[in-house]
Design a protein around this motif. Structure first.
Motif, PDB file in Angstrom:
ATOM      1  N   TRP A  58      46.815   6.890  28.291  1.00 12.72           N
ATOM      2  CA  TRP A  58      47.487   5.964  29.203  1.00 12.72           C
ATOM      3  C   TRP A  58      48.175   6.724  30.337  1.00 12.72           C
ATOM      4  CZ3 TRP A  58      47.818   0.763  29.911  1.00 12.72           C
ATOM      5  CH2 TRP A  58      48.896   0.274  30.670  1.00 12.72           C
ATOM      6  N   LEU A  61      46.008   7.432  33.212  1.00  8.25           N
ATOM      7  CA  LEU A  61      45.426   6.291  33.919  1.00  8.25           C
ATOM      8  C   LEU A  61      46.442   5.485  34.716  1.00  8.25           C
ATOM      9  CD1 LEU A  61      43.146   4.862  31.061  1.00  8.25           C
ATOM     10  CD2 LEU A  61      42.404   6.257  33.004  1.00  8.25           C
ATOM     11  N   ARG A 152      46.182  -2.684  34.122  1.00 11.56           N
ATOM     12  CA  ARG A 152      45.678  -2.345  32.787  1.00 11.56           C
ATOM     13  C   ARG A 152      46.732  -2.675  31.742  1.00 11.56           C
ATOM     14  NH1 ARG A 152      46.080   1.874  36.133  1.00 11.56           N
ATOM     15  NH2 ARG A 152      43.825   1.999  36.447  1.00 11.56           N
ATOM     16  N   ALA A 165      41.295  -3.281  31.271  1.00 12.30           N
ATOM     17  CA  ALA A 165      41.438  -2.679  32.593  1.00 12.30           C
ATOM     18  C   ALA A 165      40.522  -3.375  33.587  1.00 12.30           C
ATOM     19  CB  ALA A 165      41.119  -1.187  32.532  1.00 12.30           C
ATOM     20  N   GLU A 167      38.818  -1.558  35.912  1.00 14.72           N
ATOM     21  CA  GLU A 167      37.755  -0.625  36.257  1.00 14.72           C
ATOM     22  C   GLU A 167      37.104  -0.054  35.002  1.00 14.72           C
ATOM     23  OE1 GLU A 167      36.729  -0.203  39.269  1.00 14.72           O
ATOM     24  OE2 GLU A 167      38.343  -1.333  40.245  1.00 14.72           O
ATOM     25  N   GLN A 169      35.661   2.693  34.777  1.00 15.37           N
ATOM     26  CA  GLN A 169      35.945   4.121  34.713  1.00 15.37           C
ATOM     27  C   GLN A 169      37.107   4.423  33.776  1.00 15.37           C
ATOM     28  OE1 GLN A 169      34.010   6.352  36.085  1.00 15.37           O
ATOM     29  NE2 GLN A 169      35.211   8.174  35.541  1.00 15.37           N
ATOM     30  N   ASP A 170      38.086   3.527  33.698  1.00 15.39           N
ATOM     31  CA  ASP A 170      39.215   3.734  32.787  1.00 15.39           C
ATOM     32  C   ASP A 170      38.727   3.863  31.347  1.00 15.39           C
ATOM     33  OD1 ASP A 170      40.815   3.491  34.981  1.00 15.39           O
ATOM     34  OD2 ASP A 170      41.931   1.746  34.280  1.00 15.39           O
ATOM     35  N   GLU A 173      36.871   7.177  30.740  1.00 15.54           N
ATOM     36  CA  GLU A 173      37.781   8.312  30.601  1.00 15.54           C
ATOM     37  C   GLU A 173      38.375   8.344  29.190  1.00 15.54           C
ATOM     38  OE1 GLU A 173      38.320  10.719  32.669  1.00 15.54           O
ATOM     39  OE2 GLU A 173      37.190   9.926  34.377  1.00 15.54           O
ATOM     40  N   CYS A 174      38.705   7.174  28.660  1.00 10.99           N
ATOM     41  CA  CYS A 174      39.255   7.111  27.300  1.00 10.99           C
ATOM     42  C   CYS A 174      38.211   7.504  26.263  1.00 10.99           C
ATOM     43  CB  CYS A 174      39.779   5.705  27.013  1.00 10.99           C
ATOM     44  SG  CYS A 174      41.267   5.274  27.937  1.00 10.99           S
TER      45      CYS A 174
END
Length: 255
Positions: A58, A61, A152, A165, A167, A169-170, A173-174
């Motif tokens: 988190w 982000l 988010r 979220a 996006e 992409q979030d 990444e996680c």
């Protein structure tokens, strides 16, 4: 549409399905993840995802401040109460709190993530926002759909932790971070390790929107870690994709 109109509307949103599994991360724990799109927003679910790892993801982000809302009416579990008792940085806002995002790892060390909801809001937040968000959560309407400023949301649902979220992409990444931490646990190391690229996580999650990684399908070689990944809808079948971590170069590859 005003907040009052939104709350009085008959629109409802379904909750993400729960994944089964142990809430405790460990070398023998399988890793399950899912990613789906709901009302143009993404819902990423990971099991297991311990509080500290989720907080660190988190922190990478969210914006500079995080709104922390209580899930229950208990004053003892309220973020405002936790700030008052611990002296952590931040300020109370009704029974919620505005906390510097950089301090979220410290916050979850003293607070149970099951008791709170993390919200990333663009712009200032006041008491009326907190009351509105609390009502939205109680009615299971979805904060991202209710308020355009919300970017988010992170909260626990059963044994899983869910990131909502705007996006994709979030979520990637996680997922990348989760793969790295799985490799660290399997190798029994806390040493710094590179994360797999986000496009690798995207390929894994694009097959069916679900993946499962089981330790019995992970093998350690002389120079690499071979992680079997099940990406088909039937998550009980054998792994069909291999993700390799090169322990010499620190690079990731998928096959």
């Amino acid at each position: 549409m005003s907040p009052a109109d939104f709350l009085n509307s008959s629109v409802s949103f379904s909750s993400p399905p729960r994944q089964q599994g142990s809430p405790l991360a460990g070398m023998l724990s399988a890793l399950a993840a899912s990613l789906k799109t709901t009302n143009d927003n993404v819902v990423f679910q990971l099991d297991p995802w311990d509080d500290l790892s989720a907080a660190r993801a988190w922190m990478n982000l969210a914006g500079p401040q995080t709104l922390v809302l209580p899930r229950s009416q208990s004053d003892q579990a309220s973020p405002a109460r936790i700030l008052a008792v611990t002296g952590l940085p931040g300020r109370a806002l009704a029974d919620g709190a505005i906390i510097p995002t950089r301090a979220m790892a410290d916050f979850v060390r003293v607070a149970d993530l099951k008791q709170v909801v993390l919200v990333d809001v663009s712009g200032p937040v006041d008491v009326s926002d907190v009351l509105f968000f609390r009502t939205v959560l109680q009615r299971h309407l979805g904060l991202l759909s209710a308020e355009p400023r919300v970017q988010r949301v992170l909260q626990q649902s059963g044994p899983s932790i869910i990131l909502e979220a705007r996006e994709r992409q979030d979520a990637l990444e996680c997922m990348s971070d989760a793969l790295m931490r799985y490799a660290q646990r399997y190798l029994g190391t806390n040493a710094e390790m590179s994360r797999p690229p986000a496009d690798m996580a995207d390929r894994l999650l694009s097959a069916s929107g679900q993946i499962r990684i089981r330790p019995m399908e992970t093998e350690r070689g002389m120079t690499h870690l071979d992680i079997g990944v099940q990406v088909e809808p039937d998550l009980q079948s054998p792994a069909g994709v291999a993700v390799l971590y090169d322990t010499i170069t620190g690079q990731w590859h998928d096959q």
